[in-house]
Design a protein around this motif. Sequence first.
Motif, PDB file in Angstrom:
ATOM      1  N   ALA A 243       8.315  11.697   3.823  1.00 13.02           N
ATOM      2  CA  ALA A 243       7.034  12.013   4.454  1.00 13.02           C
ATOM      3  C   ALA A 243       5.874  11.481   3.618  1.00 13.02           C
ATOM      4  O   ALA A 243       4.913  10.901   4.152  1.00 13.02           O
ATOM      5  CB  ALA A 243       6.901  13.521   4.652  1.00 13.02           C
ATOM      6  N   ARG A 244       5.964  11.644   2.304  1.00 10.47           N
ATOM      7  CA  ARG A 244       4.895  11.128   1.440  1.00 10.47           C
ATOM      8  C   ARG A 244       4.889   9.598   1.444  1.00 10.47           C
ATOM      9  O   ARG A 244       3.833   8.976   1.412  1.00 10.47           O
ATOM     10  CB  ARG A 244       5.044  11.668   0.017  1.00 10.47           C
ATOM     11  N   GLU A 245       6.074   9.009   1.496  1.00 12.10           N
ATOM     12  CA  GLU A 245       6.172   7.548   1.549  1.00 12.10           C
ATOM     13  C   GLU A 245       5.497   7.001   2.804  1.00 12.10           C
ATOM     14  O   GLU A 245       4.770   5.996   2.755  1.00 12.10           O
ATOM     15  CB  GLU A 245       7.638   7.145   1.529  1.00 12.10           C
ATOM     16  N   ILE A 246       5.705   7.680   3.946  1.00 18.68           N
ATOM     17  CA  ILE A 246       5.067   7.257   5.195  1.00 18.68           C
ATOM     18  C   ILE A 246       3.552   7.390   5.086  1.00 18.68           C
ATOM     19  O   ILE A 246       2.795   6.505   5.505  1.00 18.68           O
ATOM     20  CB  ILE A 246       5.611   8.075   6.378  1.00 18.68           C
ATOM     21  N   ALA A 247       3.098   8.510   4.514  1.00 24.86           N
ATOM     22  CA  ALA A 247       1.650   8.710   4.349  1.00 24.86           C
ATOM     23  C   ALA A 247       1.057   7.643   3.435  1.00 24.86           C
ATOM     24  O   ALA A 247      -0.022   7.092   3.724  1.00 24.86           O
ATOM     25  CB  ALA A 247       1.376  10.100   3.780  1.00 24.86           C
ATOM     26  N   ARG A 248       1.758   7.308   2.358  1.00 20.31           N
ATOM     27  CA  ARG A 248       1.271   6.284   1.427  1.00 20.31           C
ATOM     28  C   ARG A 248       1.254   4.891   2.059  1.00 20.31           C
ATOM     29  O   ARG A 248       0.447   4.046   1.685  1.00 20.31           O
ATOM     30  CB  ARG A 248       2.155   6.257   0.184  1.00 20.31           C
ATOM     31  N   SER A 249       2.145   4.663   3.017  1.00 23.07           N
ATOM     32  CA  SER A 249       2.289   3.325   3.604  1.00 23.07           C
ATOM     33  C   SER A 249       1.102   2.918   4.458  1.00 23.07           C
ATOM     34  O   SER A 249       0.928   1.730   4.747  1.00 23.07           O
ATOM     35  CB  SER A 249       3.563   3.271   4.459  1.00 23.07           C
TER      36      SER A 249
END
Length: 338
Positions: free
Chosen positions: A139-145
């Motif tokens: 979820a954090r990876e998607i937000a960072r992307s």
Amino acid sequence: MTDSRKVRWGILSTANIGLQKVIPAILKSPHSEVVAIASRDLGRAHTAIGHLGLRSHARAYGSYEELFADPNVDAIYNPLPNHLHVPMTVAAAKAGKHVLCEKPIALNAKEAEGLRECPKDRIVMEAFMVRFHPQWQRAREIARSGELGELRAIRAAFCYFNDDADNVRNQADIGGGGIMDIGCYPITAARYLFESEPLRVVSLVDRDPDFKTDRLASVLADFGYGRQLSFTCSTQAVPHQTIELIGTKGRVEIVIPFNAPPDSPTALIVDDGVALDSSLARREIIRPVDQYTEQAEAFALAVLGDKPLPYGIEDSILNMRVIDAVFESEKTSGWSKV
């Protein structure tokens, strides 16, 4: 070549969370073994060892001090009631042990600051196991992307029903109540996902007339730059949990964010809003993971010097400052600075 190094764990008390979730998970960690369990009732320690199938090699102690003095114990897991988290963690660390302590780490931020007395060469971490689950990391990876655009809001709910007067969660004088027990999770989630600290909070709290604990609370936290966390937690409501990240271009929902099953896949829903009924949303399936095992393994590798932990005492102090502000807002009926 198999790495045979193992961290030798001692368990502080026979608390249910340890017996039912954390100790079995530690036993699945490749770099961990449980070698001792302590209880103020020696018989309960022996019973726990038998229940866990550890009778052949684990030692039982009738006091916490005996466990701390055992030179064959490297790390302590502390699931004691909240008011004993700091004093027992400090005592264990000063006895030379690394400590994984259950959340919340303390009764307030000032008490949490007492953890700075722990020797600098001892690892002390609050047991927010969710941060080690790949669904949170994804979820954090998607937000960072950038797929969500600018992350603007995080919405969460965490509820269960427990009106047992003898349960520690319903005892106000030792740190009971919903905000301490489960409200700490949405706070941790927002700090993890926004990757920053809130500036101020406002809360609306309903307390049980007999227990005096908070049984229903809603909180709004201002993370600055237009970013907001809003959550509801309750100890006397239908069991329910969810967390949602809302951005300018999309949203992510973690379907079972806090009590993800260890033996079943979990899911993220990624939605760009094209269909308001979410029928066109993408569903990402996350492999089955025991988040308690992931936490134990990460802790063990840090103790062995292989990989440092991303969180420590200072992170716990910051989280407690937010919780303090939630209670201060309840008293003043207004915004409270963190």
